[in-house]
Design an enzyme around this catalytic site. Structure first.
Site, short mmCIF file in Angstrom:
data_model
loop_
_atom_site.label_atom_id
_atom_site.label_comp_id
_atom_site.label_asym_id
_atom_site.label_seq_id
_atom_site.Cartn_x
_atom_site.Cartn_y
_atom_site.Cartn_z
N CYS A 84 0.70 -1.20 -0.22
CA CYS A 84 -0.21 -0.02 0.05
C CYS A 84 0.68 1.43 -0.03
O CYS A 84 0.20 2.36 -0.13
CB CYS A 84 -0.90 0.04 1.23
N GLU A 130 -27.13 11.25 10.19
CA GLU A 130 -26.37 12.08 11.34
C GLU A 130 -24.84 11.89 11.15
O GLU A 130 -23.88 12.62 11.40
CB GLU A 130 -27.05 11.77 12.60
ZN LIG Z 1 -6.01 -3.66 0.28
#
Ligand SMILES: [Zn+2]
Length: 216
Positions: A84, A130
């Protein structure tokens, strides 16, 4: 600076990963989190059980966005940097984020599928709830719009399409990935976590409403 103080953010990542595992966000080694502090960018390793990450397993990278430069590797040399990394860097580079959370929440996957059944690009919409107020600049009667991008075979290949979606949607701090999960960021880890929780609630509300046949 004491060693424990120098790696306090790594300890926080370890603690947050346990909490996210309990929410179903990082099961099966998926998902992750990255937090920036005065020393650089802290990132959980790839392909490990996220609920068992120890502070010494966390990478410290230089806070520069043109390449991934490790300042302090984990104690275990077998650990690899998260896939990532380029996607976390998108949020640091394009939005000045202080923290980024990547979740493989089932609610994110299903909400994207309901919004875009073909798994392609699109937009997740929510209004009149909300919990929208937990998101930057959104009121409960506003329409929230979160971009959805198609998934790729390798996580890192999402970098450019995620960046394009972020530029096209400057008013929201999240990008959904079809059939995969969601990236959520904030100015610090508290804001990122709050927004990730509110979005998870809103996506779950959308999926449950769809299941019940309610017009949400
Ligand atoms: Zn992922």
């Amino acid at each position: 600076m004491a060693a424990s103080e120098a790696r306090a953010t790594a300890a926080l990542i370890s603690e947050l990963c346990k909490q996210f595992y309990g929410l179903g966000w990082v099961s099966g080694t998926g998902g992750g989190i990255s937090i920036r502090d005065d020393r650089g960018v802290w990132m959980a390793p790839s392909g490990v059980q996220k609920e068992r990450i120890a502070p010494q397993d966390v990478f410290l990278l230089e806070a520069r966005w043109d390449r991934a430069e490790v300042i302090e590797p984990p104690a275990n040399p077998a650990l690899r940097l998260s896939e990532c990394q380029p996607l976390f860097f998108n949020a640091f580079r394009l939005r000045g984020a202080g923290a980024v959370i990547h979740s493989h929440s089932l609610w994110a996957v299903l909400a994207a599928r309901v919004a875009c059944p073909d798994g392609g690009a699109g937009v997740f919409r929510s209004r009149n709830l909300e919990m929208q107020k937990g998101l930057r600049g959104v009121g409960c009667f506003d329409e929230l719009r979160v971009p959805i991008i198609p998934n790729t075979a390798r996580e890192a290949q999402l970098r450019d399409s995620m960046a394009e979606a972020m530029v096209a949607h400057p008013d929201v701090d999240a990008v959904l990935v079809a059939g995969h999960g969601i990236y959520v960021w904030g100015e610090d880890w508290v804001r990122a976590k709050t927004q990730a929780e509110c979005l998870d609630y809103l996506m779950r509300a959308a999926v449950e409403a769809h299941r019940l046949g309610l017009p949400l």
